[in-house]
Design an enzyme around this catalytic site. Structure first.
Site, PDB file in Angstrom:
ATOM      1  N   GLU A  32       0.887  -1.174   0.000  1.00  0.00           N
ATOM      2  CA  GLU A  32       0.000   0.000   0.000  1.00  0.00           C
ATOM      3  C   GLU A  32       0.916   1.212   0.000  1.00  0.00           C
ATOM      4  O   GLU A  32       1.495   1.566   1.033  1.00  0.00           O
ATOM      5  CB  GLU A  32      -0.886  -0.029   1.246  1.00  0.00           C
ATOM      6  CG  GLU A  32      -1.740   1.223   1.410  1.00  0.00           C
ATOM      7  CD  GLU A  32      -2.321   1.358   2.821  1.00  0.00           C
ATOM      8  OE1 GLU A  32      -2.682   0.343   3.448  1.00  0.00           O
ATOM      9  OE2 GLU A  32      -2.419   2.505   3.300  1.00  0.00           O
ATOM     10  N   ARG A  36       1.595  10.148   0.970  1.00  0.00           N
ATOM     11  CA  ARG A  36       2.112  11.075   1.981  1.00  0.00           C
ATOM     12  C   ARG A  36       3.350  11.755   1.452  1.00  0.00           C
ATOM     13  O   ARG A  36       3.908  12.623   2.098  1.00  0.00           O
ATOM     14  CB  ARG A  36       2.513  10.303   3.240  1.00  0.00           C
ATOM     15  CG  ARG A  36       1.320   9.734   3.939  1.00  0.00           C
ATOM     16  CD  ARG A  36       1.737   8.931   5.127  1.00  0.00           C
ATOM     17  NE  ARG A  36       0.697   7.983   5.408  1.00  0.00           N
ATOM     18  CZ  ARG A  36       0.669   7.183   6.445  1.00  0.00           C
ATOM     19  NH1 ARG A  36       1.655   7.208   7.306  1.00  0.00           N
ATOM     20  NH2 ARG A  36      -0.317   6.360   6.619  1.00  0.00           N
ATOM     21  N   LYS A 120     -11.004  -0.434   6.930  1.00  0.00           N
ATOM     22  CA  LYS A 120      -9.769  -0.325   7.698  1.00  0.00           C
ATOM     23  C   LYS A 120     -10.163   0.151   9.104  1.00  0.00           C
ATOM     24  O   LYS A 120     -11.014   1.038   9.232  1.00  0.00           O
ATOM     25  CB  LYS A 120      -8.870   0.698   7.002  1.00  0.00           C
ATOM     26  CG  LYS A 120      -7.646   1.122   7.768  1.00  0.00           C
ATOM     27  CD  LYS A 120      -6.725   1.959   6.882  1.00  0.00           C
ATOM     28  CE  LYS A 120      -5.600   2.567   7.688  1.00  0.00           C
ATOM     29  NZ  LYS A 120      -4.487   3.030   6.851  1.00  0.00           N
TER      30      LYS A 120
END
Ligand code: 3PG
Length: 183
Positions: A32, A36, A120
């Protein structure tokens, strides 16, 4: 989906191959890659090209624009820290799995409205961990969880032992793989 979802932060594009090779060598076939850092989309494209047998997705996708960029780069799944209706709609249209962060009954109800049944659970350690997920599973038996945040070798087994765990997310998979690769 893959059982282990390493949260990958690529600071420089050049690190992509090193990190994904290390994960693969450690038996993890998924990455994943998080939005960022500025090179996230490029890193996803590179990862898809060099590791066609791995499941490469995008994480920390917080708006439609990032979602579009991730899908254009070849992301095969999308993860968010929270739930974005805009991201969910794009993923629904393109038939791409979307795993939004949901930790409250209201957020889970929103996910269900959008056709999502795997969420999640982030940050898992702060929002009550396994105990909280088990409590949420009572009204939402159709939901599966991906606990992420504060998961590591010391507590992974207690999560894995519960059948409602779809996968485990965490940055520790990357740390472990790199440490092993350097030995
Ligand atoms: C995430 O975005 O999912 C988290 O940063 C991962 O949390 P961890 O570093 O505690 O695994």
């Amino acid at each position: 989906m893959e059982k282990f979802v390493p949260v990958v932060v690529i600071k420089e594009l050049g690190e992509t191959e090193k990190i994904l090779s290390a994960l693969k060598a450690n038996g993890i076939n998924c990455a994943e890659i998080t939005f960022r850092t500025a090179c996230a989309a490029e890193a996803i494209a590179l990862a898809c090209e060099k590791f066609p047998d791995m499941s490469v997705g995008a994480g920390t996708v917080i708006n439609a624009q990032q979602c579009e960029a991730a899908l254009k780069a070849g992301a095969q799944f999308i993860v968010s820290p929270g739930l974005s209706v805009a991201v969910a709609k794009i993923c629904n249209e393109r038939n791409i799995p979307y795993y939004p962060g949901c930790v409250t009954p209201t957020e889970i109800m929103q996910a269900l409205d959008l056709g999502i049944t795997t969420v999640k659970f982030f940050p898992a350690n702060v929002y009550g961990g396994l105990k909280a997920m088990k409590a949420l599973a009572a009204p939402f038996p159709q939901i599966k969880f991906i606990p992420t945040g504060g998961v590591d070798r010391s507590n992974i087994d207690e999560f894995l032992a519960w059948e409602k765990i779809a996968a485990i997310g965490g940055s520790f998979f990357v740390k472990e793989a790199l440490e092993k690769a350097e030995k």
